[in-house]
Enzyme design. Structure first.
Site, PDB file in Angstrom:
ATOM      1  N   ARG A 234       0.870  -1.179   0.000  1.00 44.02           N
ATOM      2  CA  ARG A 234       0.000   0.000   0.000  1.00 44.02           C
ATOM      3  C   ARG A 234       0.907   1.230   0.000  1.00 44.02           C
ATOM      4  NH1 ARG A 234      -3.635  -2.778  -1.342  1.00 44.02           N
ATOM      5  NH2 ARG A 234      -5.421  -3.461  -0.107  1.00 44.02           N
ATOM      6  N   GLU A 263      -4.046   7.070  -4.532  1.00 39.71           N
ATOM      7  CA  GLU A 263      -4.375   6.501  -5.851  1.00 39.71           C
ATOM      8  C   GLU A 263      -5.761   6.952  -6.307  1.00 39.71           C
ATOM      9  OE1 GLU A 263      -4.072   2.266  -5.513  1.00 39.71           O
ATOM     10  OE2 GLU A 263      -2.013   2.370  -4.791  1.00 39.71           O
ATOM     11  N   HIS A 281      -1.335   0.000  -9.822  1.00 34.02           N
ATOM     12  CA  HIS A 281      -1.872  -0.971  -8.848  1.00 34.02           C
ATOM     13  C   HIS A 281      -2.456  -2.204  -9.551  1.00 34.02           C
ATOM     14  CE1 HIS A 281      -3.679  -1.399  -4.546  1.00 34.02           C
ATOM     15  NE2 HIS A 281      -3.283  -2.564  -5.042  1.00 34.02           N
TER      16      HIS A 281
HETATM   17  O1  A2R Z   1       4.293  -8.631  11.927  1.00 35.38           O
HETATM   18  P1  A2R Z   1       4.084 -10.100  11.653  1.00 35.38           P
HETATM   19  O2  A2R Z   1       5.188 -10.952  12.158  1.00 35.38           O
HETATM   20  O3  A2R Z   1       2.700 -10.577  12.049  1.00 35.38           O
HETATM   21  O4  A2R Z   1       4.150 -10.243  10.036  1.00 35.38           O
HETATM   22  C1  A2R Z   1       3.157  -9.731   9.202  1.00 35.38           C
HETATM   23  C2  A2R Z   1       3.578  -8.419   8.567  1.00 35.38           C
HETATM   24  N1  A2R Z   1       3.116  -7.248   9.342  1.00 35.38           N
HETATM   25  C3  A2R Z   1       3.919  -6.288   9.797  1.00 35.38           C
HETATM   26  N2  A2R Z   1       5.253  -6.109   9.708  1.00 35.38           N
HETATM   27  C4  A2R Z   1       5.786  -5.018  10.314  1.00 35.38           C
HETATM   28  N3  A2R Z   1       5.072  -4.113  10.989  1.00 35.38           N
HETATM   29  C5  A2R Z   1       3.722  -4.247  11.126  1.00 35.38           C
HETATM   30  N4  A2R Z   1       3.006  -3.344  11.808  1.00 35.38           N
HETATM   31  C6  A2R Z   1       3.095  -5.380  10.509  1.00 35.38           C
HETATM   32  N5  A2R Z   1       1.817  -5.823  10.430  1.00 35.38           N
HETATM   33  C7  A2R Z   1       1.852  -6.969   9.716  1.00 35.38           C
HETATM   34  O5  A2R Z   1       2.962  -8.400   7.266  1.00 35.38           O
HETATM   35  C8  A2R Z   1       3.029 -10.648   7.985  1.00 35.38           C
HETATM   36  O6  A2R Z   1       4.241 -11.299   7.745  1.00 35.38           O
HETATM   37  C9  A2R Z   1       2.734  -9.732   6.823  1.00 35.38           C
HETATM   38  C10 A2R Z   1       1.309  -9.832   6.295  1.00 35.38           C
HETATM   39  O7  A2R Z   1       1.101 -11.118   5.814  1.00 35.38           O
HETATM   40  P2  A2R Z   1      -0.366 -11.734   5.576  1.00 35.38           P
HETATM   41  O8  A2R Z   1      -1.275 -11.339   6.666  1.00 35.38           O
HETATM   42  O9  A2R Z   1      -0.174 -13.188   5.266  1.00 35.38           O
HETATM   43  O10 A2R Z   1      -0.897 -10.963   4.289  1.00 35.38           O
HETATM   44  P3  A2R Z   1      -0.647 -11.253   2.725  1.00 35.38           P
HETATM   45  O11 A2R Z   1      -1.695 -12.143   2.189  1.00 35.38           O
HETATM   46  O12 A2R Z   1       0.773 -11.643   2.498  1.00 35.38           O
HETATM   47  O13 A2R Z   1      -0.905  -9.789   2.129  1.00 35.38           O
HETATM   48  C11 A2R Z   1      -0.085  -8.695   2.549  1.00 35.38           C
HETATM   49  C12 A2R Z   1      -0.551  -7.359   2.014  1.00 35.38           C
HETATM   50  C13 A2R Z   1      -2.033  -7.034   2.092  1.00 35.38           C
HETATM   51  O14 A2R Z   1      -2.453  -6.627   3.357  1.00 35.38           O
HETATM   52  C14 A2R Z   1      -2.176  -5.916   1.072  1.00 35.38           C
HETATM   53  O15 A2R Z   1      -1.967  -4.662   1.647  1.00 35.38           O
HETATM   54  C15 A2R Z   1      -1.062  -6.185   0.110  1.00 35.38           C
HETATM   55  O16 A2R Z   1      -0.320  -7.296   0.639  1.00 35.38           O
HETATM   56  O17 A2R Z   1      -1.570  -6.477  -1.150  1.00 35.38           O
END
Ligand code: A2R
Length: 321
Positions: A234, A263, A281
């Protein structure tokens, strides 16, 4: 009509597969076509049990308050930063997104954008089209040979990118809120420390308040004049004005960007730069993958209408609520 007792409110224009899937099976209304939204919601809000939405219209607590019988917000896309999922949970509403079905598509795009940025493929294409090859060869470029990539957000998509990047010979490290026990890649607790150690920063964590401008000046300075920033997450994760300034001065080497803060508006200063590749995007935007995502939006509403569990609830609204 299969589900006459489960009226659905569509809050923004959706792809035809979703519109047809909802319109043919559910009573529905389009919030974005109401001239008097507040009046419409006050009069009709109690009818709706489902909301279908995406990244063009926020779903906040004020909307939920006007829909007292709402059971589900079915959101298009894996990111749902415009849906207040915590507020939904407090009201007993489940929020669903469309994870998994787009993971490989976005990972493919991320690698394409990375190689396009480092090897300057769009610039080389323009060079040929402008007839410049007749006068000289295209300038030699940087390479991904022998480079290290730091992944910000080693989740579903981050891991799929890592698998691909390993096959391309890149060394992988990652940063997140916590270390994962079951991955082979070195973890950095500090994003700045990781940016210092890598050549490429791949941004693929969720949007929202907790990641807003997490890639700030200090991170981009650590990445430096030889570093490459790729953002397929994002626009809000990067301090965009600082990034534009640093790409212009050369303090940051190059950037491949599929997402932007406001965007579809993109800072015009980027258009003149040779060290950027800009995409509108399109991470998940193939017919194949968008159809899978659209079907999942419809199928989540159908599940609730049939009294079944939603297929893909988000972590903030675990099922059963
Ligand atoms: O923080 P962790 O260990 O839970 O890892 C998650 C990480 N994450 C963050 N890293 C740093 N600071 C934060 N505040 C934070 N919040 C979350 O992002 C995890 O490894 C990753 C998200 O992975 P998933 O929930 O499996 O989402 P996915 O399917 O990989 O999609 C990621 C993003 C979407 O939310 C859209 O914004 C974009 O890809 O298209």
């Amino acid at each position: 009509m299969r589900y006459p007792d489960f009226p659905v409110l569509i809050t923004q224009p959706m792809m035809p597969l979703i519109q047809e899937g909802i319109e043919s099976q559910f009573p529905f209304a389009r919030l974005n076509e109401q001239t008097d939204r507040a009046g419409f919601l006050a009069k009709d809000g109690a009818r709706f049990k489902g909301v279908v939405t995406g990244q063009a219209a926020p779903s906040n607590d004020a909307l939920f308050a006007s829909l007292p019988n709402l059971k589900i917000v079915s959101s298009f896309g894996v990111g749902y930063d415009l849906v207040d999922a915590k507020a939904a949970n407090a009201r007993g509403i489940v929020v669903t997104n469309t994870p998994d079905v787009l993971t490989d598509e976005v990972a493919d795009l991320a690698m394409g954008l990375l190689i396009s940025t480092v090897r300057r493929l769009p610039q080389a294409d323009q060079f040929l089209r402008k007839g410049l090859w007749l006068k000289s060869n295209f300038p030699l470029t940087d390479t991904i040979r022998g480079k290290t990539m730091g992944i910000l957000g080693l989740g579903r998509i981050g891991k799929a990118i890592a698998t691909r990047a390993e096959a391309f010979g890149l060394k992988i490290v990652y940063h997140g809120r916590s270390q994962q026990s079951d991955v082979p890649y070195p973890f950095y607790a500090s994003l700045v420390d990781m940016a210092k150690a890598v050549d490429i920063l791949m941004v693929i964590a969720p949007g929202g308040a907790s990641t807003r401008r997490i890639v700030d000046r200090a991170v981009m300075e650590a990445l430096g004049p030889k570093g490459t920033l790729i953002n397929v997450a994002r626009g809000t994760l990067v301090d965009e004005p600082v990034m534009v300034e640093m790409l212009t001065s050369g303090a940051l080497g190059a950037a491949g960007l599929d997402v932007f803060e406001d965007e579809p508006k993109v800072p015009e200063a980027l258009f003149a730069l040779e060290n950027v590749v800009l995409l509108p995007h399109v991470g998940s935007a193939s017919v194949h993958t968008r159809n899978l995502m659209g079907q999942l939006v419809v199928d989540n509403v159908i599940a609730l209408a049939e009294g079944r569990a939603p297929l893909t609830p988000v972590p903030e609204t675990p099922w059963p609520l």
